[in-house]
Design a protein around this motif. Structure first.
Motif, PDB file in Angstrom:
ATOM      1  N   PRO A  43      19.667  32.836   7.278  1.00 55.98           N
ATOM      2  CA  PRO A  43      20.086  32.460   8.637  1.00 55.98           C
ATOM      3  C   PRO A  43      19.069  31.559   9.338  1.00 55.98           C
ATOM      4  CG  PRO A  43      19.489  34.783   8.512  1.00 55.98           C
ATOM      5  CD  PRO A  43      19.459  34.271   7.118  1.00 55.98           C
ATOM      6  N   ASP A  44      17.800  31.831   9.160  1.00 52.02           N
ATOM      7  CA  ASP A  44      16.771  31.007   9.799  1.00 52.02           C
ATOM      8  C   ASP A  44      15.914  30.381   8.705  1.00 52.02           C
ATOM      9  OD1 ASP A  44      17.708  32.011  12.148  1.00 52.02           O
ATOM     10  OD2 ASP A  44      16.080  33.436  12.422  1.00 52.02           O
ATOM     11  N   TRP A  45      15.746  29.089   8.785  1.00 53.00           N
ATOM     12  CA  TRP A  45      14.899  28.473   7.777  1.00 53.00           C
ATOM     13  C   TRP A  45      14.207  27.237   8.325  1.00 53.00           C
ATOM     14  CZ3 TRP A  45      17.008  23.720   7.279  1.00 53.00           C
ATOM     15  CH2 TRP A  45      18.397  23.584   7.295  1.00 53.00           C
ATOM     16  N   LEU A  46      13.177  26.852   7.610  1.00 59.92           N
ATOM     17  CA  LEU A  46      12.373  25.695   7.992  1.00 59.92           C
ATOM     18  C   LEU A  46      12.257  24.762   6.800  1.00 59.92           C
ATOM     19  CD1 LEU A  46      10.390  24.269   9.943  1.00 59.92           C
ATOM     20  CD2 LEU A  46       8.597  25.777   9.088  1.00 59.92           C
ATOM     21  N   TYR A  47      12.559  23.511   7.020  1.00 58.79           N
ATOM     22  CA  TYR A  47      12.435  22.507   5.957  1.00 58.79           C
ATOM     23  C   TYR A  47      11.300  21.548   6.288  1.00 58.79           C
ATOM     24  CZ  TYR A  47      16.581  23.327   3.021  1.00 58.79           C
ATOM     25  OH  TYR A  47      17.498  23.827   2.120  1.00 58.79           O
ATOM     26  N   ASN A  48      10.593  21.194   5.233  1.00 58.75           N
ATOM     27  CA  ASN A  48       9.509  20.222   5.319  1.00 58.75           C
ATOM     28  C   ASN A  48      10.007  18.944   4.648  1.00 58.75           C
ATOM     29  OD1 ASN A  48       7.111  18.799   4.558  1.00 58.75           O
ATOM     30  ND2 ASN A  48       6.999  20.049   2.711  1.00 58.75           N
ATOM     31  N   ILE A  49       9.869  17.814   5.300  1.00 63.27           N
ATOM     32  CA  ILE A  49      10.343  16.552   4.707  1.00 63.27           C
ATOM     33  C   ILE A  49       9.177  15.563   4.650  1.00 63.27           C
ATOM     34  CG2 ILE A  49      12.104  14.746   4.790  1.00 63.27           C
ATOM     35  CD1 ILE A  49      13.711  16.562   6.691  1.00 63.27           C
ATOM     36  N   PRO A  50       8.387  15.639   3.582  1.00 63.90           N
ATOM     37  CA  PRO A  50       7.305  14.654   3.437  1.00 63.90           C
ATOM     38  C   PRO A  50       7.819  13.407   2.730  1.00 63.90           C
ATOM     39  CG  PRO A  50       7.122  16.327   1.727  1.00 63.90           C
ATOM     40  CD  PRO A  50       8.396  16.607   2.488  1.00 63.90           C
ATOM     41  N   ILE A  51       7.333  12.272   3.124  1.00 64.19           N
ATOM     42  CA  ILE A  51       7.749  11.031   2.472  1.00 64.19           C
ATOM     43  C   ILE A  51       6.522  10.202   2.139  1.00 64.19           C
ATOM     44  CG2 ILE A  51       9.046   8.877   2.710  1.00 64.19           C
ATOM     45  CD1 ILE A  51      10.944  10.312   4.574  1.00 64.19           C
ATOM     46  N   GLU A  52       6.477   9.751   0.904  1.00 63.92           N
ATOM     47  CA  GLU A  52       5.442   8.795   0.517  1.00 63.92           C
ATOM     48  C   GLU A  52       6.149   7.481   0.213  1.00 63.92           C
ATOM     49  OE1 GLU A  52       1.944   9.968  -1.872  1.00 63.92           O
ATOM     50  OE2 GLU A  52       2.669   8.480  -3.284  1.00 63.92           O
ATOM     51  N   MET A  53       5.768   6.459   0.922  1.00 63.92           N
ATOM     52  CA  MET A  53       6.398   5.145   0.722  1.00 63.92           C
ATOM     53  C   MET A  53       5.369   4.196   0.114  1.00 63.92           C
ATOM     54  SD  MET A  53       8.098   2.578   3.540  1.00 63.92           S
ATOM     55  CE  MET A  53       6.617   1.851   4.237  1.00 63.92           C
ATOM     56  N   GLU A  54       5.773   3.560  -0.954  1.00 62.52           N
ATOM     57  CA  GLU A  54       4.898   2.532  -1.525  1.00 62.52           C
ATOM     58  C   GLU A  54       5.538   1.167  -1.330  1.00 62.52           C
ATOM     59  OE1 GLU A  54       4.151   2.747  -5.736  1.00 62.52           O
ATOM     60  OE2 GLU A  54       2.643   1.160  -5.630  1.00 62.52           O
ATOM     61  N   GLY A  73       0.826  -1.211   0.000  1.00 63.66           N
ATOM     62  CA  GLY A  73       0.000   0.000   0.000  1.00 63.66           C
ATOM     63  C   GLY A  73       0.849   1.244   0.000  1.00 63.66           C
ATOM     64  N   ILE A  74       0.184   2.361   0.247  1.00 67.88           N
ATOM     65  CA  ILE A  74       0.849   3.665   0.284  1.00 67.88           C
ATOM     66  C   ILE A  74       0.881   4.143   1.736  1.00 67.88           C
ATOM     67  CG2 ILE A  74       0.787   6.055  -0.542  1.00 67.88           C
ATOM     68  CD1 ILE A  74       0.976   4.279  -2.892  1.00 67.88           C
ATOM     69  N   TYR A  75       2.053   4.555   2.172  1.00 68.57           N
ATOM     70  CA  TYR A  75       2.230   5.070   3.526  1.00 68.57           C
ATOM     71  C   TYR A  75       2.755   6.502   3.415  1.00 68.57           C
ATOM     72  CZ  TYR A  75       2.266   0.067   4.747  1.00 68.57           C
ATOM     73  OH  TYR A  75       1.950  -1.259   4.893  1.00 68.57           O
ATOM     74  N   ARG A  76       2.282   7.366   4.299  1.00 63.32           N
ATOM     75  CA  ARG A  76       2.757   8.750   4.249  1.00 63.32           C
ATOM     76  C   ARG A  76       3.138   9.245   5.640  1.00 63.32           C
ATOM     77  NH1 ARG A  76      -1.924   8.889   1.416  1.00 63.32           N
ATOM     78  NH2 ARG A  76      -1.708   8.834  -0.849  1.00 63.32           N
ATOM     79  N   GLY A  77       4.117  10.108   5.638  1.00 63.34           N
ATOM     80  CA  GLY A  77       4.510  10.733   6.893  1.00 63.34           C
ATOM     81  C   GLY A  77       5.358  11.951   6.590  1.00 63.34           C
ATOM     82  N   HIS A  78       5.621  12.724   7.605  1.00 65.44           N
ATOM     83  CA  HIS A  78       6.466  13.894   7.377  1.00 65.44           C
ATOM     84  C   HIS A  78       7.211  14.244   8.648  1.00 65.44           C
ATOM     85  CE1 HIS A  78       3.630  16.179   9.729  1.00 65.44           C
ATOM     86  NE2 HIS A  78       2.659  15.973   8.870  1.00 65.44           N
ATOM     87  N   THR A  79       8.231  15.033   8.465  1.00 69.33           N
ATOM     88  CA  THR A  79       8.898  15.630   9.603  1.00 69.33           C
ATOM     89  C   THR A  79       9.406  16.992   9.162  1.00 69.33           C
ATOM     90  OG1 THR A  79      10.450  15.222  11.404  1.00 69.33           O
ATOM     91  CG2 THR A  79      11.204  14.683   9.186  1.00 69.33           C
ATOM     92  N   PHE A  80       9.977  17.714  10.091  1.00 71.63           N
ATOM     93  CA  PHE A  80      10.430  19.080   9.798  1.00 71.63           C
ATOM     94  C   PHE A  80      11.809  19.281  10.420  1.00 71.63           C
ATOM     95  CE2 PHE A  80       5.943  19.043   9.366  1.00 71.63           C
ATOM     96  CZ  PHE A  80       5.647  19.965   8.371  1.00 71.63           C
ATOM     97  N   TYR A  81      12.487  20.258   9.884  1.00 72.81           N
ATOM     98  CA  TYR A  81      13.768  20.645  10.480  1.00 72.81           C
ATOM     99  C   TYR A  81      13.871  22.156  10.417  1.00 72.81           C
ATOM    100  CZ  TYR A  81      18.654  20.766  11.731  1.00 72.81           C
ATOM    101  OH  TYR A  81      19.835  21.029  12.379  1.00 72.81           O
ATOM    102  N   GLY A  82      14.151  22.763  11.529  1.00 72.18           N
ATOM    103  CA  GLY A  82      14.272  24.221  11.558  1.00 72.18           C
ATOM    104  C   GLY A  82      15.648  24.621  12.033  1.00 72.18           C
ATOM    105  N   HIS A  83      16.182  25.655  11.448  1.00 68.18           N
ATOM    106  CA  HIS A  83      17.544  26.056  11.775  1.00 68.18           C
ATOM    107  C   HIS A  83      17.564  27.536  12.114  1.00 68.18           C
ATOM    108  CE1 HIS A  83      21.627  24.850  12.012  1.00 68.18           C
ATOM    109  NE2 HIS A  83      22.054  25.769  11.182  1.00 68.18           N
ATOM    110  N   VAL A  84      18.223  27.854  13.202  1.00 59.81           N
ATOM    111  CA  VAL A  84      18.244  29.238  13.661  1.00 59.81           C
ATOM    112  C   VAL A  84      19.688  29.671  13.881  1.00 59.81           C
ATOM    113  CG1 VAL A  84      17.547  30.809  15.511  1.00 59.81           C
ATOM    114  CG2 VAL A  84      15.998  28.998  14.772  1.00 59.81           C
ATOM    115  N   THR A  85      20.174  30.543  13.029  1.00 62.28           N
ATOM    116  CA  THR A  85      21.553  31.019  13.200  1.00 62.28           C
ATOM    117  C   THR A  85      21.647  32.529  13.065  1.00 62.28           C
ATOM    118  OG1 THR A  85      21.906  30.521  10.881  1.00 62.28           O
ATOM    119  CG2 THR A  85      22.747  28.920  12.462  1.00 62.28           C
ATOM    120  N   ALA A  86      20.522  33.184  12.944  1.00 61.30           N
ATOM    121  CA  ALA A  86      20.544  34.644  12.755  1.00 61.30           C
ATOM    122  C   ALA A  86      21.362  35.307  13.862  1.00 61.30           C
ATOM    123  CB  ALA A  86      19.127  35.187  12.753  1.00 61.30           C
TER     124      ALA A  86
END
Lengths: 731, 168
Positions: free
Chosen positions: A297-308, A273-286
């Motif tokens: 300097p400051d950013w936010l990453y979204n890490i979505p993953i779809e696994m089949e 089947g199809i499985y989905r999930g996500h996580t995030f990573y934020g970085h603060v160096t300003a």
């Protein structure tokens, strides 16, 4: 099969042929029948066991040659044996993430005509730490040596050590401030660094003159060469015993067997089947000193993953929707992503049978070009790629676990790995010499919970399944700091029916130096970068560092007054502030600041893992034990888990089962009263989405995902019933 | 072939099997008859008779309910067609302030609520917390799992499901 004498272009042709056969037949090297296995399965299995023994033995020997406490104490090393085309046949324990990255390195040399120039000869030593060729990050230095028998190239022996110092813009190897590859340190780009079983003197001199503490790198090189020679000679002796033709065939069959075993295991343990999930990573160096000007300097990453999981048992992981690469050190390469997949598979599915590159061949990664997973610019820095890699594969572990739960193998469900913030340092050592090193006690964070028990406390990281924090005394020998505390951080595991493993915090006194630069990395500030499962909460990951400059600790010690050994449990006033005088500094995210000197105090904490299941189902008796031992506070036991604890006659916590039952019933009722239908929340939240009423970093995260990914754009638009592009001003 | 009794599987699932025995199960070859024993254990646990087809959470199951296949809470509450995201039919608590996050993380450093919130998905009938999402504000709710239910039974278990009129 390499059945002719080695000649120019022969290996490259063979590699291309092997890949063609795989494409055509779906089987490794076109091996559709495991003939040797069928002929004599016992011989087949015994031989692979021998190869694995060669690897384990060579690694153990190398660990005793190594100078680095990272390799000796924590086991930051792996060795493996490869086919002539560079596919892993057998491997040791250790940092298995590098088994497949080394495979990429060997193939890269073959594809780039190394047979002709600089030539591949018996006794040659090739080294690499370039992640675009095949490794994860600059401190992962790999050495490979060809194995020749009867004049033919019959395989490769390879070894990787994680170096504690790489000569980058910040000391250590996870070069936190690297903005592009030109600040990451000493690169060895698939170079021939030795001949006739010996490292070239000019290469050693280059290392000695470009590293803050070359003893680690250089002695580790010798350790790796020794292990490669050891494996090479063992393989040659084995070939003498079984015959060259048999070896050439069986080594390929081992890999095909590994591929088939992985597919079979997926069909056995999971649900398609199809499985989905996500996580995030934020970085603060300003505003932090030394931060390079190109990146945000400051950013936010979204890490979505779809696994089949396909019906034939193949696992396909798709990272579409994730963020673009950036001018920071946290990008990854496809080699690193492969490595993450390999080390996760070896821990979570390949616990029986042959383990080798065949497992990786039963999977597929979809890494969108231009993202941090697959940068379309080879100048980007990758020195702290684990910052994104670890959260991403933590999602993979949770997705796999959902499939294990569905199938009934609850004992294998594992909420997964977490980030492992690292501390590195440089300057002048306690011996008055220049120094630089990474501290690897981060190899023992808290793990995620299991579906049947709590997670591992201070005992797990994803990248090294052996997960050892090392001995305090050994670390103290190598850095101008002394431990004045190493303690469990209560409530640091994610809450749940089974809690995540707790992390720990170290408190050091800077000693015998006037110049100690401390730099930390892999902190996900402002967001959780891990998750819970089936109702469990993520573990806290927002990291703050606390330091006291010019403390009065020596005076307190002389007067036998109480010292601060940890930060305590008051989030608003730490124990350091309570006990010590001096300049108190609290810094969010990575610690990048001016040097420290003798008398300063510094704390650094690691991450715990996510929880499993509803908190209101946690065992009260086990919780009393947790409170007694400092893994949970009494406040958390009652407020989060709904467990009422009394005290016995000796003052130890005891669960009050009746009061707990009543309290939990009240909490459940309050929970229901507080909750509202998701449909209501969506309707209200949609207004916020339409107005893009988010912090600038969040807005930017959406805009960049929408720009790169049609699927993310479509899904976002459909969910909120908005035009995602116009909402975030994307052309 | 390795095989365990239903009682052992029940204890394993409940987390009450002694650790040495659990450890042996983890290290041994997997038992190929696990799935149906597991489902039978779970079926004993629930107070309703709709056959469980696939567990999808700690207290969440896809089951055959009449001629529909639905996602169902252990308490019996139905979240509707199993092919749709059950979370959209749940109740929710969103923790998007320091005060509400502090309730779960009493002594820890907190994420910035402007960057991240916690979403708790709850059964509106019994109050069981089925899933927690940590996401940036505005992030669509994730559909965690879309099993290939028919393919699983037909191709992997070798016991095809009876055709359902609705809900799959």
């Amino acid at each position: 099969m390499l059945d002719k004498p080695a000649s120019a272009l022969r290996i490259r042709e063979r590699l291309i042929e092997s890949e063609r056969l795989m494409d055509e037949t779906g089987c490794y090297d076109g091996i559709t029948e495991l003939e040797l296995r069928k002929q004599d399965p016992l011989k087949f299995e015994t031989l692979h066991t021998k190869l694995r023994a060669y690897c384990v033995s060579a690694r153990e020997m190398a660990r005793r040659i190594s100078a680095s406490p990272g390799v000796r104490e924590v086991g930051e090393m792996v060795v493996a044996i490869y086919t002539p085309e560079g596919d892993a046949i057998a491997l040791s324990n250790g940092i298995m993430v590098h088994v497949h990255t080394m495979s990429r390195f060997i193939k890269w040399m073959i594809r780039n005509g190394y047979e002709e120039n600089p030539q591949i000869r018996d006794g040659d030593i090739f080294a690499n730490n370039d992640a675009f060729i095949g490794t994860v990050q600059v401190p992962d230095v790999m050495d490979v040596m060809p194995i020749f028998h009867s004049g033919k190239l019959v395989g490769w022996a390879g070894a990787v050590c994680h170096e504690l110092e790489a000569g980058g813009i910040t000391p250590g190897g996870d070069v936190a401030l690297a903005q592009e590859r030109f600040t990451e340190g000493l690169f060895v780009c698939a170079e021939k660094v030795g001949e006739n079983d010996e490292l070239r003197r000019d290469y050693v001199i280059r290392c000695e003159r470009n590293l803050r503490m070359p003893i680690y790198w250089v002695l580790d090189e010798k350790a790796k060469v020794a292990s490669c020679i050891d494996m090479r000679e063992s393989v040659k002796a084995l070939i003498d015993e079984i015959g060259l033709d048999y070896w050439m065939q069986v080594s390929k069959e081992f890999i095909e067997e590994g591929r088939r075993a992985q597919l079979a295991r997926t069909r056995q343990l999971t649900v398609p089947g199809i499985y989905r999930g996500h996580t995030f990573y934020g970085h603060v160096t300003a505003g932090k000193p030394g931060y390079q000007p190109l990146g945000d300097p400051d950013w936010l990453y979204n890490i979505p993953i779809e696994m089949e999981i396909t019906s034939d048992g193949k696992i396909v992981m798709d990272f579409e929707g994730t963020q673009p690469w950036g001018y920071h050190s946290m990008n990854c390469t496809p080699a690193g992503m492969d490595g993450g997949m390999f080390v996760t598979l070896t821990q979570h599915m390949n616990f029986e049978g042959l383990v080798n590159d065949g497992a990786w061949m039963a999977t597929e990664l979809k890494l969108p070009k231009g993202t941090w997973t697959n940068p379309d610019n080879e100048m980007v820095a990758t020195a702290t790629s684990w910052a994104l890699l670890l959260p991403a594969y933590g999602v993979f572990q949770r997705l796999l676990s959902r499939s294990f739960i569905a199938r009934g193998f609850v004992e294998e469900a594992f909420v997964g790995q977490v980030n492992s913030p690292m501390i590195e340092m440089g300057g002048e050592s306690q011996y008055g010499t220049p120094f630089g090193m990474a501290h690897f006690e981060c190899a023992a964070a808290g793990s995620g919970a299991l579906a049947i028990k709590d997670g591992l406390d201070t005992a797990y990281v994803g990248w090294n399944p052996e997960s050892d924090m090392g001995n305090i005394e050994i670390w103290e020998q190598n850095m101008p700091m002394l431990y004045i505390g190493r303690s469990i951080v209560p409530n640091s595991g994610g809450a749940g029916k089974y809690r995540g493993g707790c992390s720990f915090l170290s408190t050091w006194l800077v000693s015998k130096t006037d110049h100690l630069r401390l730099v930390t990395s892999e902190h996900s500030s402002r967001v959780f970068d891990n998750g819970g499962l089936c109702g469990g909460y993520p573990a806290p990951t927002c990291q703050k560092h606390r330091a006291v400059r010019d403390s009065n600790i020596f005076e307190l010690a002389e007067n036998r007054a109480p010292l601060a050994h940890h930060t305590g449990t008051n989030p608003y006033r730490s124990e350091l502030e309570v006990r010590l005088e001096g300049e108190h500094v609290t810094l969010e995210g990575p610690y990048i600041t001016a040097p420290h000197k003798t008398g300063d105090v510094f704390t650094h904490s690691y991450n715990g893992g996510g929880g499993y299941g509803d908190v209101l189902e946690r065992d009260p008796v086990k919780t009393a034990w947790d409170v007694e031992n400092g893994f949970l506070t009494k406040e958390a036991a009652e407020g989060i888990f709904g467990i009422v604890l009394d005290e016995d006659e000796e003052g130890f916590p005891v669960a009050n089962l009746e009061a707990t039952k009543r309290h939990r019933a009240e909490m459940r009722a309050k929970r229901l009263a507080r909750a509202r239908p998701v449909s209501e929340w969506i309707a209200k939240e949609r207004e916020r989405v339409k107005a893009a009423d988010f912090a600038p970093e969040v807005q930017k995260m959406y805009a960049s995902a929408i720009k790169l990914s049609p699927r993310f754009t479509k899904d976002f638009s459909a969910f909120w019933d908005v035009d995602a592009k116009s909402t975030f001003g994307v052309e | 072939m390795t095989s365990y009794s239903k009682e052992v599987i029940a204890d394993l699932v409940a987390g009450t099997l002694p650790w040495p025995q659990t450890r042996r199960i983890m290290s041994a070859y997997k038992d190929d008859d696990r799935f149906f024993k597991y489902v039978a254990v779970l079926q004993d646990r629930v107070g309703w008779s709709d056959p469980i087809l696939l567990p999808v959470g700690d207290h969440l199951f896809i089951c055959q309910s009449g001629d529909e296949r639905v996602t169902k809470c252990e308490c019996g509450h139905s979240f509707g067609d199993y092919r749709k995201n059950w979370k959209l039919k749940a109740a929710i608590i969103v923790r998007d302030s320091e005060e509400s996050l502090r309730e779960i993380y009493p002594n820890s450093d907190l994420p910035d609520p402007e960057w991240m919130e916690i979403r708790e998905f709850i059964c509106p009938e019994c109050g069981t917390l089925h899933e927690v999402e940590a996401a940036a504000p505005g992030y669509p709710i994730v559909h965690d799992f879309e099993p290939d239910l028919e393919g699983f039974y037909r191709d992997w278990l070798g016991k095809p499901l009876e055709p359902a009129d609705k809900g799959g």
